[in-house]
Scaffold this motif. Structure first.
Motif, short mmCIF file in Angstrom:
data_model
loop_
_atom_site.label_atom_id
_atom_site.label_comp_id
_atom_site.label_asym_id
_atom_site.label_seq_id
_atom_site.Cartn_x
_atom_site.Cartn_y
_atom_site.Cartn_z
N LEU A 227 -1.24 -20.16 -40.70
CA LEU A 227 -2.50 -20.52 -39.78
C LEU A 227 -2.50 -22.18 -40.02
N THR A 228 -2.09 -22.72 -41.67
CA THR A 228 -2.17 -24.80 -41.52
C THR A 228 -1.17 -24.55 -40.57
N GLY A 229 0.08 -24.79 -40.46
CA GLY A 229 1.75 -24.91 -39.88
C GLY A 229 1.05 -24.28 -38.38
N ASP B 218 -1.51 -16.13 -49.26
CA ASP B 218 -1.36 -17.13 -49.30
C ASP B 218 -0.04 -17.72 -48.18
N ARG C 200 -1.86 -18.05 -44.93
CA ARG C 200 -3.08 -19.55 -45.01
C ARG C 200 -1.49 -20.70 -44.13
N ARG C 201 -0.49 -19.98 -45.21
CA ARG C 201 0.60 -21.42 -44.68
C ARG C 201 0.54 -21.04 -43.33
N ALA D 6 -10.99 -18.61 -41.31
CA ALA D 6 -11.01 -20.51 -40.60
C ALA D 6 -11.42 -20.20 -38.57
N GLY E 218 -2.27 -25.30 -37.10
CA GLY E 218 -3.49 -26.41 -37.53
C GLY E 218 -4.91 -26.19 -37.51
N THR E 219 -5.11 -24.76 -38.32
CA THR E 219 -5.55 -24.63 -38.59
C THR E 219 -5.93 -24.43 -39.85
N GLU E 220 -7.56 -24.96 -40.97
CA GLU E 220 -7.84 -24.96 -41.69
C GLU E 220 -8.16 -23.51 -42.10
N SER E 221 -8.66 -23.59 -43.09
CA SER E 221 -9.00 -22.04 -43.63
C SER E 221 -9.37 -22.30 -44.93
N THR E 222 -9.85 -21.44 -45.56
CA THR E 222 -10.75 -20.75 -46.81
C THR E 222 -10.45 -19.73 -47.65
#
Length: 148
Positions: free
Chosen positions: A60-62, A54, A57-58, A9, A64-68
Motif C-alpha cells: 500500500l505504501t508503495g 506487514d 502495508r508495504r 486505508a 502511495g496509500t497510507e494505512s493503519t
C-alpha cells in the motif's frame, strides 16, 4: 476465535484503484483473508485481513496509500441462517458494542469468517468462548429460533 491485525486505508473512489491494489498484493503473494470496501462522502474505506499484514502495508505504501493497523476478532461461524445473529446477540447481552463487522468465506467447509471490531475485545473473547463451550455441552438442546 483469534485476534488478527486488520489494515485500514482510504482510497480514491475511481475505476481500477482497488484492482491495482489487489494485483500488487497478489504479485507479492499476500493472500486476502477478508476484505471490505465502503463508500463514504470522501475517499472509500478499505479494510483488509491478509496472510501478511506487514507486507500488505508495504504494498500500500508503495502505491502511495497510507494505512493503519488495528486488532479485530476473527471468528469462525457456521454458514447457516441465524449463526451470525447468535454471535451478535451474545455480545449485545453483555453490552459489548460492535463498531463494525464484515464476513468473508473461510477455509473450513460450511463456515464463514466473521471480522468484528468491538469496544471491549477481552470481554468479547470471554463471552464468545463461554458460549462456544456452552453450545458444545448442550448439543441437541434448544432448537434455533429460525427452525421452530
Amino acid at each position: 476465535m483469534e485476534l488478527v491485525r486488520e489494515i485500514t486505508a482510504r482510497l480514491e473512489n475511481k475505476p481500477g484503484r482497488l484492482a491495482k491494489i489487489c494485483s500488487a498484493l497478489a504479485r507479492e503473494k499476500v493472500d486476502l483473508v477478508a476484505i471490505s470496501v465502503m463508500e463514504t462522502e470522501g475517499p472509500s474505506v478499505l479494510r483488509l485481513v491478509t496472510t501478511d499484514p506487514d507486507a500488505a502495508r508495504r504494498v500500500l505504501t508503495g502505491l502511495g496509500t497510507e494505512s493503519t493497523l488495528a486488532e479485530v476478532l476473527a471468528i469462525q461461524i457456521d454458514n447457516r441462517a441465524g449463526a451470525l445473529a447468535g454471535v451478535l446477540e451474545k455480545l449485545a447481552e453483555e453490552h459489548i458494542n460492535i463498531d463494525y463487522a464484515y464476513v468473508s468465506s473461510a477455509s473450513a467447509q460450511g463456515r464463514v469468517l466473521g471480522i468484528l471490531h468491538v469496544a471491549n475485545q477481552k470481554r468479547a473473547r470471554e463471552v464468545l468462548s463461554e458460549s462456544t463451550t456452552a453450545t458444545t455441552e448442550k448439543a441437541g438442546g434448544r432448537r434455533p429460533l429460525h427452525s421452530r
